[in-house]
Design a protein around this motif. Structure first.
Motif, PDB file in Angstrom:
ATOM      1  N   GLN A  90      29.330   0.572  -1.659  1.00  0.00           N
ATOM      2  CA  GLN A  90      30.249  -0.169  -0.804  1.00  0.00           C
ATOM      3  C   GLN A  90      30.087  -1.666  -1.097  1.00  0.00           C
ATOM      4  N   TYR A 107      31.815  -5.650  -0.821  1.00  0.00           N
ATOM      5  CA  TYR A 107      32.713  -6.489  -0.031  1.00  0.00           C
ATOM      6  C   TYR A 107      32.847  -7.849  -0.708  1.00  0.00           C
ATOM      7  N   SER A 130      33.392   1.541  -3.904  1.00  0.00           N
ATOM      8  CA  SER A 130      34.562   1.217  -3.093  1.00  0.00           C
ATOM      9  C   SER A 130      34.527  -0.267  -2.780  1.00  0.00           C
ATOM     10  N   HIS A 151      36.005  -3.500  -0.734  1.00  0.00           N
ATOM     11  CA  HIS A 151      36.657  -3.807   0.534  1.00  0.00           C
ATOM     12  C   HIS A 151      36.911  -5.302   0.628  1.00  0.00           C
TER      13      HIS A 151
END
Length: 260
Positions: free
Chosen positions: A104, A106, A127, A129
């Motif tokens: 994850q 960011y 992923s 974000h």
């Protein structure tokens, strides 16, 4: 609440020692136990509620994880799309593949777009974000804003505000000559982590990209944080010297921790 910040890397884009350099600092860093050995800048945030977060993932990521005894962070925040701040994403993606988990990450959308254009396959294991509208990890509300990176364009600084207390702190590793709007979030901080590559950088301002220590000291006189740590240190900074910094200002060292 327990939140601990640990410096996994405190160096600039080239790290210390520079492979080509025979200066006093680089040679000391090559010695056994050299205090000036510095990996590329990265910060580990361990929080009781949100787990393990890293800020930036440079090419020293794997070694930093081993030295810190970490296997996989819960998330990584990226400040900008320069290789010394995201080059380790390739290694992290491979780690995620072996662990059968999705990483994850960011970052501001513009940074995600730049990284994805260079390594489009990263999205198979990570992923991404957008954090343009902020985020919350545990009790910390997180926001970022664009800061001037001088000759190297732009970067982003991250501000953390605790939802239930007055604790606020900022990580701003790559910035110089901030204007009033960019400086505004730096007031009334408990902690400012600021990049300062040189003590007094001798090169013309238009060729530079990061504050030096003398400029950093002027900035903190203006914004008055309770505590300041200088990171992103080049081979100009010698940890064996005395720089006579104010009592609430220190130079980051590998493994140095701060408890919030």
């Amino acid at each position: 609440m327990t939140t601990r910040l640990t410096f996994l890397g405190t160096g600039d884009a080239m790290g210390v020692p520079r492979v080509y350099c025979e200066c006093e600092v680089c040679n000391e860093a090559r010695s056994h136990g050299g205090r000036n050995r510095r990996l590329r800048s990265s910060l580990h945030i361990h929080d009781d509620e949100s787990g393990d977060t890293l800020i930036d993932c440079g090419p020293d990521w794997g070694r930093q994880m081993e030295l810190a005894g970490l296997r996989s962070p819960d998330r990584i925040l990226i400040t900008h799309a320069h290789f010394d701040h995201y080059g380790g994403l390739v290694e992290w993606a491979d780690s995620c593949r072996w662990l059968k988990r999705k990483g994850q990450a960011y970052a501001p959308q513009i940074v995600i777009d730049e990284i994805s254009a260079r390594f489009p396959w990263l999205s198979r294991q990570i992923s991404f974000h957008s954090i343009d509208d902020g985020a919350q990890f545990g009790s910390f509300k997180v926001r970022c804003w664009k800061v001037n990176h001088g000759y190297n364009g732009y970067s982003y600084a991250y501000k953390f505000n605790h939802a239930d207390t007055d604790i606020s702190w900022v990580y701003c590793s790559d910035a110089i000559s901030l204007d009033g709007e960019q400086i505004a979030p730096l007031f009334k901080l408990d902690l400012l982590i600021l990049g300062t590559s040189f003590y007094k950088e001798p090169f013309p301002l238009h060729t530079r990209s990061v504050y030096d220590i003398t400029e950093g000291l002027t900035l903190i006189e203006q914004v008055q944080p309770t505590q300041t740590v200088f990171t992103h240190l080049s081979h100009d900074i010698d940890l064996n010297k005395q720089y006579h910094l104010p009592d609430n200002v220190s130079l980051a060292t590998t493994g140095m921790s701060i408890l919030l």
